[in-house]
Design an enzyme around this catalytic site. Sequence first.
Site, PDB file in Angstrom:
ATOM      1  N   ASP A  57      -0.741  47.461  12.631  1.00 35.67           N
ATOM      2  CA  ASP A  57      -1.202  48.498  13.845  1.00 35.67           C
ATOM      3  C   ASP A  57      -0.860  50.029  12.932  1.00 35.67           C
ATOM      4  OD1 ASP A  57      -1.385  46.953  15.193  1.00 35.67           O
ATOM      5  OD2 ASP A  57       0.011  46.549  16.501  1.00 35.67           O
ATOM      6  N   GLU A  82       5.694  51.275  14.051  1.00 38.39           N
ATOM      7  CA  GLU A  82       6.069  49.748  14.339  1.00 38.39           C
ATOM      8  C   GLU A  82       5.343  49.418  13.253  1.00 38.39           C
ATOM      9  OE1 GLU A  82       8.605  47.580  15.546  1.00 38.39           O
ATOM     10  OE2 GLU A  82       8.990  49.655  16.724  1.00 38.39           O
ATOM     11  N   TYR A  93      -7.770  51.313  19.653  1.00 39.82           N
ATOM     12  CA  TYR A  93      -5.986  50.917  19.599  1.00 39.82           C
ATOM     13  C   TYR A  93      -5.269  51.101  21.234  1.00 39.82           C
ATOM     14  CZ  TYR A  93      -1.295  50.637  17.650  1.00 39.82           C
ATOM     15  OH  TYR A  93      -0.162  49.966  17.941  1.00 39.82           O
TER      16      TYR A  93
END
Length: 695
Positions: free
Chosen positions: A83, A87, A298
């Site tokens: 992603d 993270e 996203y």
Amino acid sequence: MPKALVIVESPAKAKTIEKFLGKSHYVVKASVGHIRDLPKSRLAVDIENDFEPEYINIRGKGDVIKDIKKEAKKATKIYLATDPDREGEAISWHLTHILDLDPESECRIEFNEITKDTIKKSIKTPRKINLDLVDAQQARRVIDRLLGYQISPILWQKVRRGLSAGRVQSVATKIVLDREREIEEFIPVEYWTLDLTSKIKSKEIEFSFYGKDKKIDINDEEHVNKIIESIKNKELEVINIDSKTRRRSPVKPFTTSMLQQEAVNRLGFTTKKAMKIAQELYEGVDVGKEGTLGLISYIRTDSQRISDEAKSAAKNFIVDRFGENYYQEGKVKDVVKKKGSQDAHEAIRPTSVFRTPDSIAQNLTKDQYKLYNLIWKRFVASQMQDAVYESISIEAKIGDYIFKATGSKQIFDGYTRVYDYFDREDKILPSIKVGEKLKVEQILPEQHFTKPPARYTEASLVKTLEELGIGRPSTYAPTIGTIVARGYVEKEGASIKPTELGKIVTEILEENFEMLTDIDYTAQLEAKLDEVADGEITWKKVIKDAYTPLESSIKEAIENIEKINMDEETDEICELCGDHMVIKHGRFGKFMACKNYPECKNTKPIVEKIGVKCPKCHEGDIILRKSKRGRVFYGCSNYPECDFVEWNKPTDKICNECGSYMIEKASKKETKLICSNKDCITNTKTTIKNKKEKE
């Protein structure tokens, strides 16, 4: 034939991307989230060695790692496509360690949406791993571990096991508790309104008291009676009519926070449910002829920026569907976010504006359709013209006192033609001229009292956390889930209120770890993490600055905090030994247990009666129960002998028409008393006054 390996996080995403790239040249594997992390069994942060984290491969990920390594050995090239956030960057960095890749090599690709063109374009432009983003994630992870693993055990020892403290969750709980303190300390203040009704050509018009030459508040009955006495039996004279055109700007495109708020307010979702469904829409849905593809961009973003391509597509759609006068040419500007916001991505939008909600409705679940519809409408509306209204204000006078009537009507719907979630009606005033005199039909004084601030809802709590700079868009839903699961707060309808446990834990933290519940400190720490991500400060320094002031507090707390007994004695007597039962707290909520435990191990569930006898057996009491999924329903205390169940709250009132019991039917706006017999004609007759507080 040798193939390139692409590694993503989600198996669902892997299937979609592999289809776009082609199986003959690429193999796509999923890490299924994080693959390396701090072990759960110990602190795993070397405080003496500059807070160095000790990472291990996550237990249970052995087969995943083995499969990825196997494909990596025979791959011509490895692309890390996790992603596009901190993270995701950290997961890619951990993958380089597992696969012995150089983080400085061009192995990282990212994309804002999962569509064929975007995926193929991103595979041609790999980059190095952004170590600043990785370090920001590491700093957050280590700080959260230091706080959680050193303060939580103190709560276990002094209060009860299973509790936790944290950088964001403790502040969130305090915010909810502070609001409850405001409500408890609130002192209502009396005030009055005074309305007059008149008729113009048989159409009623209502005027509200304004004052004299300036606004006057009516604070008591004596004052309102004095005004009534001076205007009684007198006519209203119209002294001024003011007409203005007012414009309402389009809604902005969704950020993560705004999407969560609107999903709660408009769709009745929880923040957790909204993010789960948004993830499904982002990762890919089979839409028939087009196959499986991502429907939205996203979903974790602070940005309201829209790409030029998306703007151009929106313009073409709006002009074609509604006409040129509905497109706001040259006026729709990107919103400049404050420093520290994560503005790397676009706002949340449909990957194709031409893929309308109705055109793919048959391919979506009911909830997927609702959320996609909301996102699609929000994006299209953001690129449309203002809504335009005509506002009319009429001033009328009786003696020295001025009364006002206001009305408005929409003269151009603009963006509201698409974003139709507003509850609004035109208020048309009758035609009137200055100098006209009107007979007063009714004088309507009404007493009011100021109300305390409303409790937080999920939506308003998310909004507050964002405004204060606490946490990040991806943390709001998990944070709310955590403080509910820990029993620090509970839901009462849509509202969130603190529990006694939440109050006790927060007070312990306030007295012993002040910084952990300090809103400004937590926001400043979040800002420091942003500075790490921007390469402006080292991550180890942020950890040291955050941890050092707490170190001495931890040692003092262990010695000074007295153990708190959370058991609440009841009047219920144990049928086994004759002593009192106490209320205890377990993993699944409250239950009753004998005071003499462990000598007497008698336990039983807590029964919450609503004060109504069962309408079926007429012997048992109606009690509140919860389904396996946590949904509240009502049943008979004599179950299983009596199988009465009802989703809506039964009452002791009987329907005059058919004799069935009445139930309370709650909606967002009001709670109605209706007949439990769906075929009865009285279902819409009686309305209970809405007790829900408006935001």
